[in-house]
Design a protein around this motif. Structure first.
Motif, PDB file in Angstrom:
ATOM      1  N   LEU A  91       0.829  -1.207   0.000  1.00  0.00           N
ATOM      2  CA  LEU A  91       0.000   0.000   0.000  1.00  0.00           C
ATOM      3  C   LEU A  91       0.860   1.252   0.000  1.00  0.00           C
ATOM      4  O   LEU A  91       0.602   2.197  -0.748  1.00  0.00           O
ATOM      5  N   LYS A  92       1.917   1.253   0.793  1.00  0.00           N
ATOM      6  CA  LYS A  92       2.802   2.409   0.842  1.00  0.00           C
ATOM      7  C   LYS A  92       3.492   2.604  -0.508  1.00  0.00           C
ATOM      8  O   LYS A  92       3.612   3.740  -0.994  1.00  0.00           O
ATOM      9  N   GLN A  93       3.931   1.524  -1.132  1.00  0.00           N
ATOM     10  CA  GLN A  93       4.566   1.618  -2.449  1.00  0.00           C
ATOM     11  C   GLN A  93       3.572   2.125  -3.496  1.00  0.00           C
ATOM     12  O   GLN A  93       3.924   2.920  -4.372  1.00  0.00           O
ATOM     13  N   ALA A  94       2.324   1.667  -3.412  1.00  0.00           N
ATOM     14  CA  ALA A  94       1.305   2.109  -4.362  1.00  0.00           C
ATOM     15  C   ALA A  94       1.011   3.601  -4.189  1.00  0.00           C
ATOM     16  O   ALA A  94       0.856   4.333  -5.183  1.00  0.00           O
ATOM     17  N   LEU A  95       0.913   4.069  -2.945  1.00  0.00           N
ATOM     18  CA  LEU A  95       0.697   5.498  -2.699  1.00  0.00           C
ATOM     19  C   LEU A  95       1.855   6.333  -3.240  1.00  0.00           C
ATOM     20  O   LEU A  95       1.643   7.387  -3.854  1.00  0.00           O
ATOM     21  N   LYS A  96       3.069   5.844  -3.045  1.00  0.00           N
ATOM     22  CA  LYS A  96       4.235   6.564  -3.523  1.00  0.00           C
ATOM     23  C   LYS A  96       4.234   6.633  -5.051  1.00  0.00           C
ATOM     24  O   LYS A  96       4.530   7.674  -5.648  1.00  0.00           O
ATOM     25  N   ALA A  97       3.894   5.519  -5.697  1.00  0.00           N
ATOM     26  CA  ALA A  97       3.837   5.488  -7.163  1.00  0.00           C
ATOM     27  C   ALA A  97       2.742   6.424  -7.692  1.00  0.00           C
ATOM     28  O   ALA A  97       2.933   7.118  -8.694  1.00  0.00           O
ATOM     29  N   GLU A  98       1.598   6.434  -7.023  1.00  0.00           N
ATOM     30  CA  GLU A  98       0.508   7.324  -7.446  1.00  0.00           C
ATOM     31  C   GLU A  98       0.876   8.791  -7.258  1.00  0.00           C
ATOM     32  O   GLU A  98       0.529   9.631  -8.094  1.00  0.00           O
ATOM     33  N   LEU A  99       1.576   9.107  -6.174  1.00  0.00           N
ATOM     34  CA  LEU A  99       2.038  10.485  -5.972  1.00  0.00           C
ATOM     35  C   LEU A  99       3.020  10.889  -7.071  1.00  0.00           C
ATOM     36  O   LEU A  99       3.002  12.027  -7.549  1.00  0.00           O
ATOM     37  N   LYS A 100       3.858   9.943  -7.474  1.00  0.00           N
ATOM     38  CA  LYS A 100       4.831  10.226  -8.531  1.00  0.00           C
ATOM     39  C   LYS A 100       4.137  10.474  -9.869  1.00  0.00           C
ATOM     40  O   LYS A 100       4.467  11.411 -10.594  1.00  0.00           O
ATOM     41  N   SER A 101       3.149   9.643 -10.194  1.00  0.00           N
ATOM     42  CA  SER A 101       2.441   9.826 -11.462  1.00  0.00           C
ATOM     43  C   SER A 101       1.576  11.095 -11.436  1.00  0.00           C
ATOM     44  O   SER A 101       1.435  11.785 -12.441  1.00  0.00           O
ATOM     45  N   HIS A 102       1.013  11.417 -10.282  1.00  0.00           N
ATOM     46  CA  HIS A 102       0.221  12.643 -10.133  1.00  0.00           C
ATOM     47  C   HIS A 102       1.099  13.876 -10.334  1.00  0.00           C
ATOM     48  O   HIS A 102       0.691  14.847 -10.974  1.00  0.00           O
ATOM     49  N   ALA A 103       2.329  13.837  -9.816  1.00  0.00           N
ATOM     50  CA  ALA A 103       3.251  14.962  -9.980  1.00  0.00           C
ATOM     51  C   ALA A 103       3.735  15.069 -11.416  1.00  0.00           C
ATOM     52  O   ALA A 103       3.919  16.174 -11.933  1.00  0.00           O
ATOM     53  N   ALA A 104       3.934  13.924 -12.075  1.00  0.00           N
ATOM     54  CA  ALA A 104       4.381  13.952 -13.472  1.00  0.00           C
ATOM     55  C   ALA A 104       3.291  14.545 -14.367  1.00  0.00           C
ATOM     56  O   ALA A 104       3.594  15.268 -15.325  1.00  0.00           O
ATOM     57  N   ALA A 105       2.036  14.261 -14.056  1.00  0.00           N
ATOM     58  CA  ALA A 105       0.928  14.816 -14.844  1.00  0.00           C
ATOM     59  C   ALA A 105       0.825  16.334 -14.653  1.00  0.00           C
ATOM     60  O   ALA A 105       0.456  17.056 -15.575  1.00  0.00           O
ATOM     61  N   ARG A 106       1.146  16.811 -13.466  1.00  0.00           N
ATOM     62  CA  ARG A 106       1.098  18.253 -13.191  1.00  0.00           C
ATOM     63  C   ARG A 106       2.371  18.965 -13.595  1.00  0.00           C
ATOM     64  O   ARG A 106       2.399  20.188 -13.677  1.00  0.00           O
ATOM     65  N   GLY A 107       3.448  18.208 -13.785  1.00  0.00           N
ATOM     66  CA  GLY A 107       4.716  18.809 -14.184  1.00  0.00           C
ATOM     67  C   GLY A 107       5.473  19.431 -13.036  1.00  0.00           C
ATOM     68  O   GLY A 107       6.021  20.513 -13.179  1.00  0.00           O
ATOM     69  N   GLY A 108       5.516  18.782 -11.917  1.00  0.00           N
ATOM     70  CA  GLY A 108       6.245  19.305 -10.768  1.00  0.00           C
ATOM     71  C   GLY A 108       6.905  18.192  -9.988  1.00  0.00           C
ATOM     72  O   GLY A 108       6.992  17.049 -10.443  1.00  0.00           O
ATOM     73  N   LYS A 109       7.363  18.531  -8.797  1.00  0.00           N
ATOM     74  CA  LYS A 109       7.975  17.520  -7.942  1.00  0.00           C
ATOM     75  C   LYS A 109       6.903  16.739  -7.213  1.00  0.00           C
ATOM     76  O   LYS A 109       5.801  17.227  -6.985  1.00  0.00           O
ATOM     77  N   ARG A 110       7.273  15.542  -6.818  1.00  0.00           N
ATOM     78  CA  ARG A 110       6.367  14.674  -6.093  1.00  0.00           C
ATOM     79  C   ARG A 110       6.309  15.084  -4.626  1.00  0.00           C
ATOM     80  O   ARG A 110       7.312  15.487  -4.037  1.00  0.00           O
ATOM     81  N   ALA A 111       5.125  14.968  -4.041  1.00  0.00           N
ATOM     82  CA  ALA A 111       4.974  15.227  -2.605  1.00  0.00           C
ATOM     83  C   ALA A 111       5.623  14.077  -1.841  1.00  0.00           C
ATOM     84  O   ALA A 111       5.555  12.923  -2.252  1.00  0.00           O
ATOM     85  N   ARG A 112       6.238  14.390  -0.747  1.00  0.00           N
ATOM     86  CA  ARG A 112       6.860  13.359   0.074  1.00  0.00           C
ATOM     87  C   ARG A 112       5.793  12.589   0.828  1.00  0.00           C
ATOM     88  O   ARG A 112       4.803  13.160   1.287  1.00  0.00           O
ATOM     89  N   LEU A 113       6.017  11.299   0.973  1.00  0.00           N
ATOM     90  CA  LEU A 113       5.144  10.446   1.769  1.00  0.00           C
ATOM     91  C   LEU A 113       5.841  10.232   3.100  1.00  0.00           C
ATOM     92  O   LEU A 113       6.874   9.569   3.177  1.00  0.00           O
ATOM     93  N   VAL A 114       5.308  10.822   4.153  1.00  0.00           N
ATOM     94  CA  VAL A 114       5.942  10.802   5.467  1.00  0.00           C
ATOM     95  C   VAL A 114       5.195   9.840   6.379  1.00  0.00           C
ATOM     96  O   VAL A 114       3.995  10.008   6.607  1.00  0.00           O
ATOM     97  N   THR A 115       5.904   8.839   6.879  1.00  0.00           N
ATOM     98  CA  THR A 115       5.310   7.901   7.827  1.00  0.00           C
ATOM     99  C   THR A 115       5.360   8.519   9.212  1.00  0.00           C
ATOM    100  O   THR A 115       6.428   8.898   9.690  1.00  0.00           O
ATOM    101  N   THR A 116       4.217   8.629   9.848  1.00  0.00           N
ATOM    102  CA  THR A 116       4.131   9.253  11.171  1.00  0.00           C
ATOM    103  C   THR A 116       3.801   8.197  12.217  1.00  0.00           C
ATOM    104  O   THR A 116       3.625   7.026  11.901  1.00  0.00           O
ATOM    105  N   GLY A 117       3.672   8.628  13.428  1.00  0.00           N
ATOM    106  CA  GLY A 117       3.167   7.765  14.486  1.00  0.00           C
ATOM    107  C   GLY A 117       1.654   7.685  14.368  1.00  0.00           C
ATOM    108  O   GLY A 117       1.057   8.068  13.365  1.00  0.00           O
ATOM    109  N   CYS A 118       1.032   7.197  15.392  1.00  0.00           N
ATOM    110  CA  CYS A 118      -0.418   7.016  15.373  1.00  0.00           C
ATOM    111  C   CYS A 118      -1.116   8.376  15.265  1.00  0.00           C
ATOM    112  O   CYS A 118      -0.822   9.308  16.002  1.00  0.00           O
ATOM    113  N   LEU A 119      -2.052   8.478  14.335  1.00  0.00           N
ATOM    114  CA  LEU A 119      -2.815   9.712  14.154  1.00  0.00           C
ATOM    115  C   LEU A 119      -4.074   9.736  15.015  1.00  0.00           C
ATOM    116  O   LEU A 119      -4.793  10.723  15.030  1.00  0.00           O
ATOM    117  N   GLY A 120      -4.375   8.633  15.699  1.00  0.00           N
ATOM    118  CA  GLY A 120      -5.479   8.618  16.650  1.00  0.00           C
ATOM    119  C   GLY A 120      -6.816   8.172  16.097  1.00  0.00           C
ATOM    120  O   GLY A 120      -7.794   8.146  16.828  1.00  0.00           O
TER     121      GLY A 120
END
Length: 159
Positions: A91-120
């Motif tokens: 799932l994390k790899q798929a999200l990262k790949a989708e962020l990369k393709s989304h950024a390529a379609a917009r013509g910019g840099k990819r957003a970072r995928l940051v793993t955090t602690g529990c969001l509650g």
């Protein structure tokens, strides 16, 4: 007066003990007074503007500086949720790949995928994701599997 004699010795011993500057855990001489000539001047050890020429350029009190990064805001993903679901790594790899393709379609840099602690939120079989845009609206995006990653990126990273 022989009965008062031991009490005087006890009082004298207590007075001598309280007057000394001994502290537990120290060696003799550590608590003594310093000589005036043994003090080190702070001015002699403090670096001057000759040592740091950039200090002369900076104003003494500057206003906060606002920066606009070239990269879109990061996407947060709950690390606890990733570890609890069956295919968290995929799932994390798929999200990262989708962020990369989304950024390529917009013509910019990819957003970072940051793993955090529990969001509650802690859903049963999903992973909590969020970004600056969704958090501003007070929303979290729950992603159940790698197939839902594309739709989640569309929500998290609006065009």
């Amino acid at each position: 007066m022989a009965g008062l004699d031991p009490a005087i010795h006890v009082l004298l011993a207590i007075h001598v003990f309280l007057a000394s500057s001994w502290m537990p855990g120290t060696r003799p001489g550590m608590t003594g007074r310093r000589k005036e000539n043994s003090r080190v001047s702070l001015r002699s050890t403090h670096p001057t503007t000759r040592d740091r020429p950039y200090m002369a350029i900076m104003p003494p009190k500057s206003a906060p500086t606002i920066l606009r990064p070239k990269r879109p805001p990061p996407v947060l993903i709950c690390g606890k949720c990733l570890s609890r679901i069956k295919d968290g790594k995929k799932l994390k790899q798929a999200l990262k790949a989708e962020l990369k393709s989304h950024a390529a379609a917009r013509g910019g840099k990819r957003a970072r995928l940051v793993t955090t602690g529990c969001l509650g939120i802690c859903p049963k079989r999903a992973v909590v994701t969020a970004s600056a845009a969704t958090l501003a609206r007070g929303e979290y995006v729950l992603v159940e599997d790698a197939e839902g990653a594309g739709e989640a990126v569309g929500i998290v990273q609006p065009a």
